[in-house]
Design an enzyme around this catalytic site. Structure first.
Site, PDB file in Angstrom:
ATOM      1  N   THR A   1       0.837  -1.210   0.000  1.00 53.49           N
ATOM      2  CA  THR A   1       0.000   0.000   0.000  1.00 53.49           C
ATOM      3  C   THR A   1       0.872   1.260   0.000  1.00 53.49           C
ATOM      4  OG1 THR A   1      -1.560  -1.235   1.342  1.00 53.49           O
ATOM      5  CG2 THR A   1      -1.914   1.131   1.215  1.00 53.49           C
TER       6      THR A   1
ATOM      7  N   HIS B   1       2.332   1.664  -3.460  1.00 52.64           N
ATOM      8  CA  HIS B   1       1.312   2.184  -4.387  1.00 52.64           C
ATOM      9  C   HIS B   1       1.082   3.680  -4.148  1.00 52.64           C
ATOM     10  CE1 HIS B   1       0.474  -1.606  -6.136  1.00 52.64           C
ATOM     11  NE2 HIS B   1      -0.056  -2.140  -5.065  1.00 52.64           N
TER      12      HIS B   1
HETATM   13 ZN   LIG Z   1      -0.153  -3.235   4.843  1.00 53.88          ZN
END
Ligand SMILES: [Zn+2]
Ligand SMILES: [Zn+2]
Length: 345
Positions: free
Chosen positions: A39, A42
């Site tokens: 995450t 990203h």
């Molecule tokens: Zn995570």
């Protein structure tokens, strides 16, 4: 103390922050390792994940240094995992057994929401210790415990699916999440477990994690082989999308039997198209999954401590916190392939 702040796409800063102090109900944790989550990568590479500035870091381990009054679940010196699943305990999701989709608390927890300060830092202040701190069982290595986020997502995805013992299973994507899905599906009693990844080393790890076959999604012959291997009209009962790639979603749909289920575990926010004409007549179920619950982390720690879940399959590299910016740059450019890079303050 030193910390690494996210200031927008492609922009991290290595900064000085005052060392926090634990007030009533809070806990200060000295960080040993913090994983760089997909995450975070990203968010560094694409807009739309974090639209605010924050110190990143929601999968860390460390030692409790200060405990405010009223805290009962940890004491000074405890080894703890510091994690994100925020739940308020009062909303509909929380009261119906789905705290991981709590509408209220997720963004208040560490290194996730606006105003949170995560564990890309020497210390982290836990304001919701009951929700954020998990005791690490005795004998478990720090390097094992810090993988809770990687493992929890795959574990929850399989628990949320309709997979039953004896089912054929396809897993598309053999990064850290895919390897966790493979282990969970193996534990849950998958019959034929077919994994896909374009990278040869990842396919080797998939076999190590318990897949029966590890195939290349880019090869027509491998897709044909998968269809021959799957017992029911060329399809698995359940397919798990763990690559976060639109082409991988399409492949899961193709390799799932009529009446079967496609589980979306690895979405990275990119849009993908599903052709309803191909889906409708086969009555496919499409289901999404998000993070994991506290109970699942406790269960996972027990499984790891009992030797029933291998942490050997996850390749880990370490980098000093002071080199977080260069490391993130390399990760975002795909130059580092480790399942997890751990920042060490
Ligand atoms: Zn995570
Ligand atoms: Zn809630």
């Amino acid at each position: 103390m030193k910390a690494v702040k996210y200031c927008g796409v492609g922009h991290l800063e290595y900064i000085d922050l005052p060392k926090p102090k634990a007030q009533a109900g809070e806990v200060l944790v000295k960080i040993l390792y913090c994983g760089i989550c997909g995450t975070d990568i990203h968010a560094y590479s694409h807009p739309g994940i974090f639209d605010w500035e924050l110190v990143l870091g929601h999968e860390a381990v460390g030692i409790v240094e200060e405990v405010g009054t009223g805290v009962t679940n940890v004491k000074v010196g405890d080894r703890v995992a510091v994690g994100p699943p925020g739940d308020c305990g009062n909303c509909y999701s929380c009261n119906t057994g789905h705290p991981n989709t709590c509408a209220h608390a997720f963004f208040d927890t560490l290194g996730i929401g606006p105003g949170t300060q995560g564990a890309y830092a020497e210390y982290v202040l836990s304001k919701h210790p009951q929700n954020e701190l998990f005791l690490i069982p005795e004998g478990m290595e720090w390097e094992q415990a810090v993988l809770f986020d990687v493992i929890g997502v795959g574990f929850h995805g399989v628990r949320r699916s309709d997979m039953k013992v004896g089912d054929d299973v396809v897993v598309s994507g053999c990064g850290s999440i895919g390897l966790s899905v493979i282990q969970a599906a193996r534990l849950a009693g998958a019959k034929k477990l077919i994994a896909f990844d374009p990278v040869e080393e990842k396919r080797a790890l998939a076999i190590k994690a318990g897949a029966d076959y590890a195939l290349d999604p880019g090869k027509e012959a491998d897709l044909k082989k998968a269809k021959e291997l799957l017992s029911h009209a060329g399809g698995a009962q359940v397919s798990f999308e763990a690559a976060g790639h639109p082409a991988s979603v399409a492949q899961c749909v193709e390799l799932t039997m009529a009446g079967g289920q496609v589980m979306i575990v690895g979405s990275d926010g990119r849009a993908y198209e599903l052709v309803s004409a191909a889906l409708g007549p086969r009555e496919l179920d499409l289901k999404f999954t998000f993070t994991y619950t506290k109970e699942e982390i406790h269960t996972l720690f027990e499984l790891i401590a009992m030797g029933k879940w291998s942490t050997q399959v996850y390749t880990v590299e370490k980098a000093p916190l002071s080199e977080a910016i260069e490391t993130m740059e390399q990760l975002s450019a795909g130059k580092l392939t480790a399942a997890r890079v751990l920042l060490t303050p």
